[in-house]
Design a protein around this motif. Structure first.
Motif, short mmCIF file in Angstrom:
data_model
loop_
_atom_site.label_atom_id
_atom_site.label_comp_id
_atom_site.label_asym_id
_atom_site.label_seq_id
_atom_site.Cartn_x
_atom_site.Cartn_y
_atom_site.Cartn_z
N ASN A 156 -31.24 -48.71 16.61
CA ASN A 156 -30.38 -48.33 17.70
C ASN A 156 -30.55 -49.45 18.73
O ASN A 156 -31.43 -49.40 19.59
N LEU A 157 -29.75 -50.51 18.57
CA LEU A 157 -29.96 -51.73 19.35
C LEU A 157 -29.61 -51.53 20.82
O LEU A 157 -29.05 -50.52 21.21
N GLY A 158 -29.95 -52.53 21.62
CA GLY A 158 -29.66 -52.48 23.05
C GLY A 158 -30.95 -52.43 23.84
O GLY A 158 -31.90 -53.16 23.56
N TYR A 159 -30.99 -51.53 24.82
CA TYR A 159 -32.17 -51.40 25.66
C TYR A 159 -32.61 -49.95 25.74
O TYR A 159 -31.87 -49.03 25.40
N LEU A 160 -33.85 -49.77 26.18
CA LEU A 160 -34.44 -48.45 26.31
C LEU A 160 -33.64 -47.62 27.33
O LEU A 160 -33.52 -48.02 28.48
N PRO A 161 -33.07 -46.50 26.90
CA PRO A 161 -32.35 -45.65 27.86
C PRO A 161 -33.25 -45.28 29.04
O PRO A 161 -34.41 -44.91 28.87
N HIS A 162 -32.74 -45.45 30.23
CA HIS A 162 -33.45 -45.20 31.48
C HIS A 162 -34.58 -46.22 31.70
O HIS A 162 -35.46 -46.00 32.51
N GLY A 163 -34.55 -47.30 30.94
CA GLY A 163 -35.54 -48.37 31.09
C GLY A 163 -34.91 -49.59 31.74
O GLY A 163 -33.84 -49.52 32.34
N VAL A 176 -27.39 -49.36 11.50
CA VAL A 176 -27.60 -50.09 12.75
C VAL A 176 -26.52 -49.67 13.74
O VAL A 176 -25.33 -49.82 13.46
N VAL A 177 -26.93 -49.13 14.90
CA VAL A 177 -25.97 -48.82 15.96
C VAL A 177 -25.98 -50.00 16.92
O VAL A 177 -27.03 -50.39 17.44
N VAL A 178 -24.80 -50.58 17.11
CA VAL A 178 -24.63 -51.79 17.92
C VAL A 178 -23.95 -51.41 19.24
O VAL A 178 -23.02 -50.61 19.25
N TYR A 179 -24.43 -52.01 20.32
CA TYR A 179 -23.87 -51.76 21.65
C TYR A 179 -23.28 -53.06 22.20
O TYR A 179 -23.98 -53.85 22.83
N PRO A 180 -21.97 -53.29 21.99
CA PRO A 180 -21.36 -54.56 22.40
C PRO A 180 -20.96 -54.64 23.87
O PRO A 180 -20.31 -55.60 24.28
N GLY A 181 -21.38 -53.68 24.68
CA GLY A 181 -21.00 -53.65 26.10
C GLY A 181 -21.72 -54.67 26.96
O GLY A 181 -21.39 -54.82 28.14
N HIS A 182 -22.69 -55.38 26.41
CA HIS A 182 -23.35 -56.48 27.12
C HIS A 182 -23.35 -57.68 26.19
O HIS A 182 -23.19 -57.55 24.97
N GLU A 183 -23.51 -58.87 26.74
CA GLU A 183 -23.33 -60.11 25.98
C GLU A 183 -24.24 -60.18 24.74
O GLU A 183 -23.78 -60.51 23.65
#
Length: 183
Positions: free
Chosen positions: A95-102, A132-139
């Motif tokens: 679950n890529l990206g960043y730690l929720p609330h982190g 793999v969950v991808v979060y394309p909302g950031h570069e």
């Protein structure tokens, strides 16, 4: 319509048995770790994160929900998976990206996520799946997703099925890249 995370979990469960070996390659707050733990009461879950806060959050979540003691929480990068997982896996989730609330500046990076996905796919047992969950909302998320799709195109079609599930009319919406080992 199902959410992307629901689609990811639906894809993941198809190859899991109660004694499966599975991995949560981005434990975050422990939601996926708890989910996987409940699916493999006689198996084992390896959960990875580089942030101590993620490990603490996951420990707390597992304890609060009375999860089976079938989880190894690993404070290390997912690209070092071979140091901890001795053999094949039946399923793996990223679950890529960043730690929720982190801290949103601490994100997964192509330099480690691509090798981790490659290694996870290579360790798949027959009928096993890596999701793999991808979060394309950031570069970095956009670049990670593009690189993962290119990688997935290169998997041997005699051995693997690689799929992308995406809502096409929302460009920055999270999406799923899934790879299943046929044999």
């Amino acid at each position: 319509m199902k959410t992307i995370l629901t689609v990811a979990k639906d894809l993941l469960v198809q190859g899991i048995r109660e004694d499966s070996i599975v991995a949560d390659f981005t434990m975050g707050n422990g939601n996926d770790t708890l989910f996987l733990s409940s699916l493999v009461p006689k198996g084992h879950v390896y959960a990875f994160d580089i942030q101590p806060q993620a490990l603490e959050n996951t420990q707390k979540r597992l304890k609060e929900h009375g999860a089976p003691e079938n989880v190894s929480l690993i404070l290390d990068s997912h690209h070092n998976l071979e140091r901890y997982i001795p053999g094949g896996i039946d399923a793996g989730m990223f679950n890529l990206g960043y730690l929720p609330h982190g801290d949103p500046s601490l994100t997964t990076r192509r330099e480690t996520s691509l090798p981790a996905v490659q290694k996870a796919v290579e360790r798949l047992n027959p009928r096993g799946v890596v999701v793999v969950v991808v979060y394309p909302g950031h570069e970095e998320g956009r670049l990670e997703g593009e690189a993962l799709q290119e990688m997935a195109k290169g998997f041997d079609p005699e051995v693997y099925d690689a799929t992308v599930f995406r809502i096409v009319n929302i460009p920055h919406c999270p999406y799923v890249v899934a790879v299943e080992r046929r044999r």
